[in-house]
Design an enzyme around this catalytic site. Sequence first.
Site, mmCIF file in Angstrom:
data_model
loop_
_atom_site.group_PDB
_atom_site.id
_atom_site.type_symbol
_atom_site.label_atom_id
_atom_site.label_comp_id
_atom_site.label_asym_id
_atom_site.label_seq_id
_atom_site.Cartn_x
_atom_site.Cartn_y
_atom_site.Cartn_z
ATOM 1 N N CYS A 2 15.717 -87.660 72.990
ATOM 2 C CA CYS A 2 15.829 -89.672 73.245
ATOM 3 C C CYS A 2 14.932 -90.442 74.091
ATOM 4 O O CYS A 2 13.945 -89.618 74.482
ATOM 5 C CB CYS A 2 17.512 -89.559 73.889
ATOM 6 N N ARG A 50 19.188 -92.655 70.299
ATOM 7 C CA ARG A 50 19.512 -90.485 70.381
ATOM 8 C C ARG A 50 18.519 -90.306 69.563
ATOM 9 O O ARG A 50 18.701 -91.141 68.000
ATOM 10 C CB ARG A 50 20.866 -90.557 69.627
ATOM 11 N N LEU A 51 17.895 -88.919 69.453
ATOM 12 C CA LEU A 51 17.310 -87.933 68.111
ATOM 13 C C LEU A 51 18.472 -87.472 68.603
ATOM 14 O O LEU A 51 18.117 -86.238 69.737
ATOM 15 C CB LEU A 51 15.599 -87.763 68.732
ATOM 16 N N ALA A 52 18.747 -86.326 67.814
ATOM 17 C CA ALA A 52 19.837 -85.629 67.830
ATOM 18 C C ALA A 52 19.199 -84.224 67.604
ATOM 19 O O ALA A 52 18.718 -84.379 66.566
ATOM 20 C CB ALA A 52 21.303 -86.335 66.575
ATOM 21 N N GLY A 78 16.027 -85.516 76.629
ATOM 22 C CA GLY A 78 15.663 -84.325 77.415
ATOM 23 C C GLY A 78 16.918 -83.058 76.952
ATOM 24 O O GLY A 78 18.021 -83.078 75.752
ATOM 25 N N GLY A 378 2.162 -74.675 71.952
ATOM 26 C CA GLY A 378 1.373 -73.656 72.972
ATOM 27 C C GLY A 378 0.410 -74.562 74.314
ATOM 28 O O GLY A 378 -0.040 -73.743 75.291
#
Length: 613
Positions: A2, A50-52, A78, A378
Amino acid sequence: MCGITGWVSFDRDLRAEAVTLDAMTETMACRGPDDRGTWVQGPAALGHRRLAIIDLPGGSQPMTADTPNGTVALVYSGEAYNFTELRRELADRGHRFATDSDTEVVLRGYLEWGEQVADRLNGMYAFAVWDQRQDKLVMIRDRMGIKPFYYFRTPDGVLFGSEPKAILANPLAPARVGLNGLRELFTMIKTPGHAVWEGMNEVEPGTVVTVDRSGLRRRAYWQLETRPHTDDRDTTITTVRSLLDDIVRRQLVADVPRCMLLSGGLDSSAMTALAARQLGRHGEKVRSFAVDFVGQSDHFIADELRGTPDTPYVHDVARRAGTEHQDIVLDSRALADPDIRAKVIRARDLPAGLGDMDASLYLLFRAIRDQSTVALSGESADEVFGGYLQFFDEEARRGGTFPWLVSLGRHFGEDAEVLRPELLDAMNLEAYVADGYAGAVAGIRRLDGESDFEFRMRTICHLHLTRFVRILLDRKDRASMAVGLEVRVPFCDHRLVEYVYNTPWALKSFDGREKSLLREATADVLPQSVYDRVKSPYPSTQDPKYGAALQDQAKDLLSRSGHPVFDLVDRERLRRAADRDVPVNTQAQRRGLERALDLALWMDLYKPDIALD
């Protein structure tokens, strides 16, 4: 994941500022393509994109909780990897949950513990809480600075956002850069709290910033501390492996497709192999992606930095771990495309000057996003375990400055080679770096009885973990979130960072090689080729067509006689770089061209007010 933004103005009712709040929120659309929301109550206005990732239908924001003394509202970016344990603890304390999201756990955690909720979180996060009970804003950032977080003080409050663009969308924040901003831009030292844009600051990693009617206060809730290390080699290796297994297990949790970023180096190979082993127990296969360039493997030319191409090692890991693997192969046309350069600068809000490495990272993430929403990386293992050349370079060890500057100066030449001499004189970058270094090493505590050499290596590790890593984490976050991809960084788990930081250098390099502890801790899951491979940095194209395209673009820029970039860039220096007859196919040869083109495009996009006085 988000994007968050907001505005607190104690002297006005922000319900009248809906248009401005919407503009600030929409700048975060790339970070959150799935949903949007705003919330306004008197002096506080919050925006969220929002990124769900977890609880897809239930995690909408801003999220609020009503209490007898007022509303508490949260915007959060986060992941909290220990949210399941915290949820159980909060439920035992009487809290009731309406969703399965980690966002609600953080909100309920704040209601229970106040700003001390930060001490209990394991993850990557940047969040803001408006607490109407005390008319205060609380801003909290994760310990390592994985998630970005900026703020701008106003006469009666503060603006904040995941990225500077959210703040710059408010008329109260001018797009102005002064000499100190340019100094920060043209050095690679990442001064804590510095945001380049005048009047803007970062919420520092591991810090709580509180704003109320009495002003703004900062409190560090975490910092890298010196502690004795009493474990022997075998115990240390076993502990590292145990931590890695737990970290990977936690960071594989998602309600959306996941994948691994695989470069064929020790770091990403270890992560991929551990993830494949864990998911394999549940009958799942790992998807992995790697970046490559047209013709790179067949025509690779070794140099001091990169002795081998990545692709053969990538394929060894993919076969050994049984991943569903895909190479993302890029050509010089895409890497040099001015539209891609513009997208990178928009993502960073600044002219980063890393050229094809920035473009390829953006293009890699864009291609992955078509198939996955979460990727594990990584990133940061070199800083944690001691993997860079400068850790073993005696000149860098004793240089009395940031060690990567010694290494970069040797390999890439003068970073500011196309800048105007009078600008270089005014900036006095040497003094700026010296002052920054003095501040960076001042608080590093030495153990009783620690040898001069061990303390010198502790200092180098500390500098990488509190300065250099933040440059790369910011680059990773901006490039990935520009396409709505969440990239997780398991090596930044603070438990691992604390443990390995306090491991003596003699243990970190017990076999005389880089990252000895990581190599031995994961030896059972690695192909022999990767176990034996020497560190190789993120790849860069060797195609002379890319350099030729840069020269053509620089010539076009030179024809624009009135362009404001020439207030910073020396026209003749740029002309010499553009007219060079030999093929321009190394990073050192391209550096000045890329810097000038980035600066020019940044000025076109942001129209910054550059103050040189």
